[in-house]
Scaffold this active site. Structure first.
Site, PDB file in Angstrom:
ATOM      1  N   ASP A 488       0.832  -1.203   0.000  1.00 37.47           N
ATOM      2  CA  ASP A 488       0.000   0.000   0.000  1.00 37.47           C
ATOM      3  C   ASP A 488       0.867   1.254   0.000  1.00 37.47           C
ATOM      4  O   ASP A 488       2.075   1.209   0.317  1.00 37.47           O
ATOM      5  CB  ASP A 488      -0.929  -0.011   1.222  1.00 37.47           C
ATOM      6  CG  ASP A 488      -2.284   0.611   0.930  1.00 37.47           C
ATOM      7  OD1 ASP A 488      -2.387   1.377  -0.039  1.00 37.47           O
ATOM      8  OD2 ASP A 488      -3.240   0.315   1.676  1.00 37.47           O
ATOM      9  N   ASP A 558     -10.759   2.220  -3.553  1.00 35.55           N
ATOM     10  CA  ASP A 558     -11.271   1.856  -2.232  1.00 35.55           C
ATOM     11  C   ASP A 558     -12.791   1.778  -2.227  1.00 35.55           C
ATOM     12  O   ASP A 558     -13.388   1.291  -1.264  1.00 35.55           O
ATOM     13  CB  ASP A 558     -10.822   2.882  -1.189  1.00 35.55           C
ATOM     14  CG  ASP A 558      -9.372   2.697  -0.780  1.00 35.55           C
ATOM     15  OD1 ASP A 558      -8.769   1.676  -1.146  1.00 35.55           O
ATOM     16  OD2 ASP A 558      -8.832   3.599  -0.099  1.00 35.55           O
TER      17      ASP A 558
END
Length: 746
Positions: A488, A558
């Site tokens: 990430d 997301d």
């Protein structure tokens, strides 16, 4: 030519080697052409690349400049090409240099349009005029050497054409052979030249967090459109991809030029129609705040810029780019493994992870057919929330008193492999790493250190920081049986300073940081060849052909709302293959929009890419588990077609359409799968007839329903021509309805 005396003899020797290379270039090119479906021909000072359905040609004009000749549908091998002759200047205002369609330009001699290369010499000179020196061909890569007319700044342009798609890769290798440093203020991979015309439309992708990859179009008109990121990373505000179509082109037919930049840092693509009505597309490092110090004898490699052309419309442009990614870009190319069905624990537990809770989730995931269990954030350091722990990549002893081994062993016993979340380029101020090394972050002396998500960006350009990150990840992978890293990257840069180096070298951070990220990924893959990696950046903030060389899949957004994802995925697949597109089934109502939709709908939305489960399985009913088990089993049958087949966007959800449909066809045309979606019924109208594409018209295909209902009297078996011309009717009414239908050749 005038050289510093210390370099004159050496440079003359270099020129001698180049001349010898040029003399043998035709033989080299013909030998390369005979060994591959990609052909590179050099005839005099004309260079021609042929592959698939494409011809790309340029040459050296009488002024010594590289001039574009042709880029379009493939020509016959014996067809003559125009001689590269510089057109005459039209007036004294614009100057001759501005009407020549050059392949690669330095900023000099009165150039007014976007240059490819701009440098500043220590004496203040900023004039750079690049002329042809030599060429050579090696391993099907054409290299063309250019040099400034007076100073030994040498640029080697590389051209490579992909045999399967006709997509051309371009890059530039810049060398400083002077005796003093120079500052490179702008550097691109090259400029693509389109035929002069007034009927062009630019398509590009833009968005924000949780709303990535919106499709935008605008006419190409005099002036310049700039697509860019100034964030230090790719960014989700613009995708480093473009498509320019003729105005009569659409999804299924018409001429389209398209391309993508392979760079994961700050980037720019400029689409410019100049004063002579010439269309230029220039792409490379973003020149904003850019100033790369190139020491004597040093070099700078630009990113690669890929581009292609097709007469098959936007759909075929996408399929060509997908094929390039699958066969040439991804780490496992040309035959990437199918993405396993994945479960991620984030939405179930967030930071509250421990051995017992993760094992309970793993047992439920295994029972529905999941193949990879991934533990997300919260397992390391003092990571009980997002305010602490980043940078301390050691297992939290309170949460995992016996380390990760008991959890990993249980996951393996359940028949799954194990993955884990990391964010190695970031650090929290509340961490042991930052307390020990506050100088390791990007910062400007005496200025505030702004936080994003309570964290700062480590300066990966520093060798010691690079060594720390590589060492920590290597240790983690060496000590544990980890098959997958979810890598990430959750904030953009601020204060991009590097106080530890001289002021005139600090802007090198924009290049050196990204090169070191690539280097870490490459080294980890070398040391741990069975580990797969996902690129995630608060969603789609780092998705580009550069990072995809080192990662097996990417996280598009997301936002996992099943309906929103249809639009996000429609934009994503303009540029990228569904084979890398992670798509999770999460809980309903969605956290994004607070609206409810059936589990079946959410599954079908996610089954268009690489299927993952991100819901809290402890809250699922027995019926939910049974539905998930059934659909996961169905997905495993069709996933090779979905992930590695050809995508046809039959009905786009763009612009708020009530209907959406995609079709995936296996490369051998033996299998196809249709996904159709209805947002809401309107005035009782039936769902539009869906006509398939890409099937073998003479083959017979048996239809089977995975989810949904077909209209009565739909044949069980019919020809590909039938399904493509008569089509199929699905029955859907209500809100958030979905259908999935498979077609198998008999």
């Amino acid at each position: 030519m005038k050289f510093p005396k210390a370099y004159a003899r050496r440079y003359l020797a270099i020129l001698g080697v180049m001349v010898l290379a040029a003399c043998g270039a035709m033989e080299d090119a013909r030998a390369a052409a005979s060994d591959s479906a990609a052909h590179i021909d050099v005839s005099g000072h004309v260079f021609r690349l042929d592959a698939a359905k494409v011809t790309y040609a340029f040459g050296v004009n009488e002024k010594g400049q590289l001039q574009s000749i042709y880029w379009g549908p493939r020509l016959a091998s014996g067809d003559p090409l125009p001689t590269p002759v510089a057109p005459p200047g039209r007036d004294a205002i614009d100057g001759v240099v501005n009407v020549i369609p050059q392949e690669y330009t330095g900023w000099g001699e009165g150039l007014y349009y976007e240059p490819d290369l701009k440098v500043t010499f220590p004496d203040g000179n900023r004039d750079l005029v690049l002329h042809y020196v030599s060429n050579s061909v090696h391993d099907n890569v054409l290299s063309v050497v250019m040099k400034d007319i007076e100073r030994p700044i040498v640029v080697t342009l590389q051209y490579e054409i992909d045999p399967g798609t006709g997509i051309v890769r371009r890059s530039a290798f810049i060398e400083n052979h002077t005796e003093t440093p120079v500052i490179v203020e702008q550097a691109s991979a090259g400029t693509w030249i389109l035929p002069r015309s007034h009927d062009y439309t630019l398509r590009y992708l833009a968005g924000r967090w949780a709303a990535e990859n919106d499709i935008y179009e605008r006419p190409v008109q005099p002036g310049k459109t700039v697509l860019e990121s100034r964030r230090g990373s790719t960014g989700m505000q613009n995708e480093p991809w473009f498509a320019i179509r003729r105005n009569d082109a659409n999804e299924t037919h018409g001429q389209v030029w398209f391309g993508a930049l392979a760079w994961s840092g700050s980037w720019q693509i400029a689409i410019e129609q100049d004063q002579a009505e010439q269309i230029r597309i220039t792409g490379g490092f973003n020149p904003f705040d850019f100033g790369y110090k190139l020491a004597p004898g040093a070099s700078l490699q630009t990113p690669s810029f890929y581009a292609g052309v097709t007469n098959g419309g936007m759909g075929e442009a996408s399929r060509l780019m997908h094929r390039l990614e699958l066969t040439r870009i991804l780490p496992q190319a040309p035959h990437p493994r199918a993405r396993p069905v994945l479960y991620n624990s984030w939405e179930a537990t967030e930071f509250d992870v421990n051995e017992a809770g993760q094992i309970a989730l793993a047992e439920k995931a295994a029972s529905i057919g999941v193949e990879r269990f991934v533990m997300d954030d919260g397992w390391f350091g003092a990571r009980n929330n997002d305010k602490a722990g980043l940078g301390d990549w050691t297992v939290n002893p309170q949460k995992f008193p016996h380390g990760l081994k008991p959890l990993i062993d249980r996951v393996h016993a359940l028949g799954m492999d194990f993955g884990i979340w990391v964010e190695p380029e970031m650090v929290n101020p509340d961490s042991d790493l930052y307390r020990a090394h506050p100088d390791w972050v990007l910062n400007m002396t005496g200025r505030p250190r702004n936080l994003g998500r309570h964290q700062m960006v480590l300066n990966l350009a520093r060798p010691d920081v690079r060594a720390y990150v590589l060492g920590a990840l290597d240790k983690l992978l060496s000590e544990n049986q980890i098959a997958f890293l979810k890598w990430d990257y959750n904030r953009s840069w601020s204060e991009p300073g590097w106080p530890q180096v001289p002021a005139d070298q600090q802007k090198n951070v924009y290049v050196d940081f990204v090169r070191n990220v690539y280097g870490i990924l490459e080294e980890l893959r070398r040391k741990h060849p069975n580990v797969e990696i996902e690129s995630c950046s608060s969603g789609g903030g780092r998705v580009d052909l550069g990072i995809m060389r080192f990662t097996d899949e990417v996280w598009p957004s997301d936002n996992t709302d099943g309906f929103d994802r249809l639009r996000i995925q429609d934009g994503f697949t303009q540029a990228h293959t569904p084979g890398v597109m992670m798509a999770w089934v999460t809980d309903s109502p969605s956290s994004m929009n607070k609206r409810s939709m059936s589990l079946e709908y959410r599954f079908l939305s996610s089954m268009q890419g690489s299927l993952g489960i991100g819901a809290n399985l402890t809250k699922w009913s027995a019926q939910d588990m049974a539905t998930a088990q059934r659909l996961i089993a169905d997905y495993k049958v069709i996933r090779e077609t979905v992930q590695h087949g050809d995508l046809y966007r039959l009905m786009s959800p763009d612009n708020g359409s009530e209907h959406s449909a995609t079709e995936n066809v296996s490369p051998d045309k033996a299998h196809a799968v249709l996904f159709a979606f209805l947002h809401s019924s309107t005035e009782g109208y039936p769902y539009p007839t869906v006509r398939l594409q890409g099937l073998d018209p003479d083959a017979r295909y048996r239809v089977r329903v995975l989810q949904g209902t077909m209209a009565e009297r739909t044949p069980t078996v019919a020809s590909g021509a039938y399904w493509m011309n008569v089509g199929i009717d699905v029955v859907m009414r209500g809100d958030f309805q979905g259908s999935a239908i498979a077609f198998d050749r008999e």
